[in-house]
Design an enzyme around this catalytic site. Structure first.
Site, PDB file in Angstrom:
ATOM      1  N   GLU A 118       0.868  -1.251  -0.054  1.00  0.00           N
ATOM      2  CA  GLU A 118       0.105   0.019  -0.080  1.00  0.00           C
ATOM      3  C   GLU A 118       0.886   1.267   0.076  1.00  0.00           C
ATOM      4  O   GLU A 118       1.811   1.159   0.542  1.00  0.00           O
ATOM      5  CB  GLU A 118      -0.934  -0.050   1.353  1.00  0.00           C
ATOM      6  CG  GLU A 118      -2.245  -0.907   0.959  1.00  0.00           C
ATOM      7  CD  GLU A 118      -3.042  -0.945   2.214  1.00  0.00           C
ATOM      8  OE1 GLU A 118      -4.212  -1.241   1.791  1.00  0.00           O
ATOM      9  OE2 GLU A 118      -2.863  -0.462   3.220  1.00  0.00           O
ATOM     10  N   CYS A 139       6.756  -7.429   6.641  1.00  0.00           N
ATOM     11  CA  CYS A 139       7.750  -7.355   7.430  1.00  0.00           C
ATOM     12  C   CYS A 139       8.096  -8.447   8.668  1.00  0.00           C
ATOM     13  O   CYS A 139       6.876  -9.327   8.453  1.00  0.00           O
ATOM     14  CB  CYS A 139       7.873  -6.028   8.264  1.00  0.00           C
ATOM     15  SG  CYS A 139       6.727  -5.936   9.604  1.00  0.00           S
TER      16      CYS A 139
END
Length: 389
Positions: A118, A139
């Site tokens: 995003e 992540c």
């Protein structure tokens, strides 16, 4: 836009072949030297013409926003056809676009099957407006205050994929050519998904492309890279990119920062602050930004405000106070507004600017630490409906 870090042993590396698209090379992700080399290797032009031809393509791609070779009127038809056979200028797919009541825009971008990130445009930030770009898909840090950090790392983004986020924003804002006087995108912040310093090669190449005066034309002084403290890469970041530095700090002692930002266990505060003090180019005109999320009853006391002042004393610095943005299942609450103001007053009295960041895009989950969550929820809902059907 939570800064998320990869704690696994993955130092900065060139993008692996597994990460590259299997289709034609997208020229918009190449630096000028890489573009010249690619044109020669593809027999598009001779080495003595490569710089000239690369300059032509560069201006079409990054100044005019071209997405195909057929529009390049100063390139002969035969060369355009050969370029189309070997290369691409296409944008990745925009899967979803949302606009907040405050004007914030968020795009969910699909770079390849299963590879999505995003990007958020925030109006009235910097000179005109800031684009928060992602450097990784997901992540592995698990910063406990950050929803973005709860999503598994998929892979690094390439320079082409990072640059494409800027191009998509320019498309949507209708800001081609790049030298428009009234443009609304003036700043770039690497504060989206991922830890930029674990993808430094691709981030550095993308910054070279984004900051080129004959292309996208965004000043390096208006490009900020935020890190939670990959200390060994700080010097290289400054030397290679000349970007402004932001540190995702959030605590003034190792015991608390170990919990909030687990990378601190690897690079504790003393080591981090020494690295920041040595950051190339830091000065009163190029201050380091420290980001500090305000968590109720956790890190928002007057004593911690004074400790923060002590931690940055002597540095050319400013401190961004970030009201915590809630997300489902979060263990934290945002500090009361009066508490945030009292904290800011202590920092201000010590001579440091401490703006309180106005939460933007909360209604579309585009605020700090909220990226990707709504889109994942939607996809999960779609999968449930499909299984029932």
């Amino acid at each position: 836009m939570g800064v998320s870090l990869d704690l696994s042993p993955t130092p900065r590396t060139r993008t692996s072949s597994a990460q590259r698209s299997l289709g034609p090379v997208n020229l918009s992700g190449l630096t000028r030297p890489q573009l010249s080399t690619a044109l020669v290797e593809a027999d598009i032009c001779s080495p003595d013409k490569a710089r000239m031809r690369a300059g032509q393509l560069w201006r079409w791609m990054h100044h005019h926003g071209a997405t195909g070779f057929e529009t390049m009127t100063n390139v002969d038809k035969q060369t355009r056809a050969r370029l189309g056979e070997r290369f691409s200028l296409s944008r990745p797919e925009v899967v979803d676009r949302q606009v907040s009541v405050d004007g914030t825009r968020k795009w969910l971008i699909r770079f390849a099957p299963g590879i999505e990130a995003e990007t958020v445009y925030i109006p009235d930030v910097g000179r005109a407006g800031a684009l928060c770009v992602s450097s990784q898909v997901g992540c592995t840090l698990n910063c406990t205050f950050c929803h973005t950090g709860t999503q598994a790392l998929v892979r690094n983004l390439t320079a082409a994929e990072i640059t494409a986020q800027v191009q998509i924003a320019r498309d949507d804002l209708e800001e081609w050519p790049s030298d428009r006087e009234d443009r609304r995108l003036s700043n770039i912040v690497f504060m989206g998904m991922g830890e930029p310093l674990y993808n430094l090669d691709q981030v550095s190449d993308a910054i070279d492309i984004i900051s080129d005066n004959e292309g996208l034309g965004l000043s390096r002084r208006r490009i900020t890279v935020s890190t939670s403290g990959v200390v060994p890469e700080l010097k290289a970041l400054g030397e290679r990119t000349q970007a402004m530095l932001a540190i995702s700090l959030h605590a003034t002692n190792d015991a608390l920062r170990d919990v909030l930002v687990p990378l601190n266990r690897k690079y504790p505060l003393a080591e981090l602050m020494a690295g920041v003090r040595a950051y190339p180019g830091a000065s009163n005109a190029r201050r380091v930004t420290f980001e500090y999320v305000m968590l109720k009853g956790i890190n928002d006391s007057p004593a911690e405000a004074r400790a923060l002042v002590g931690l940055v004393r002597g540095m050319p610095a400013k401190i961004n106070l970030i009201p915590f943005n809630p997300w489902p299942g979060s263990p934290y609450e945002c500090s009361d507004w009066s508490t945030i103001e009292a904290f800011a007053e202590i920092v201000n009295r010590a001579g440091y600017a401490s703006p309180i960041r106005t939460p933007r895009g909360r209604d579309i989950l585009a605020a700090c630490g909220q990226l990707r969550s709504e889109s994942e929820k939607a996809r999960a809902s779609d999968r449930r409906r499909a299984s029932v059907g």
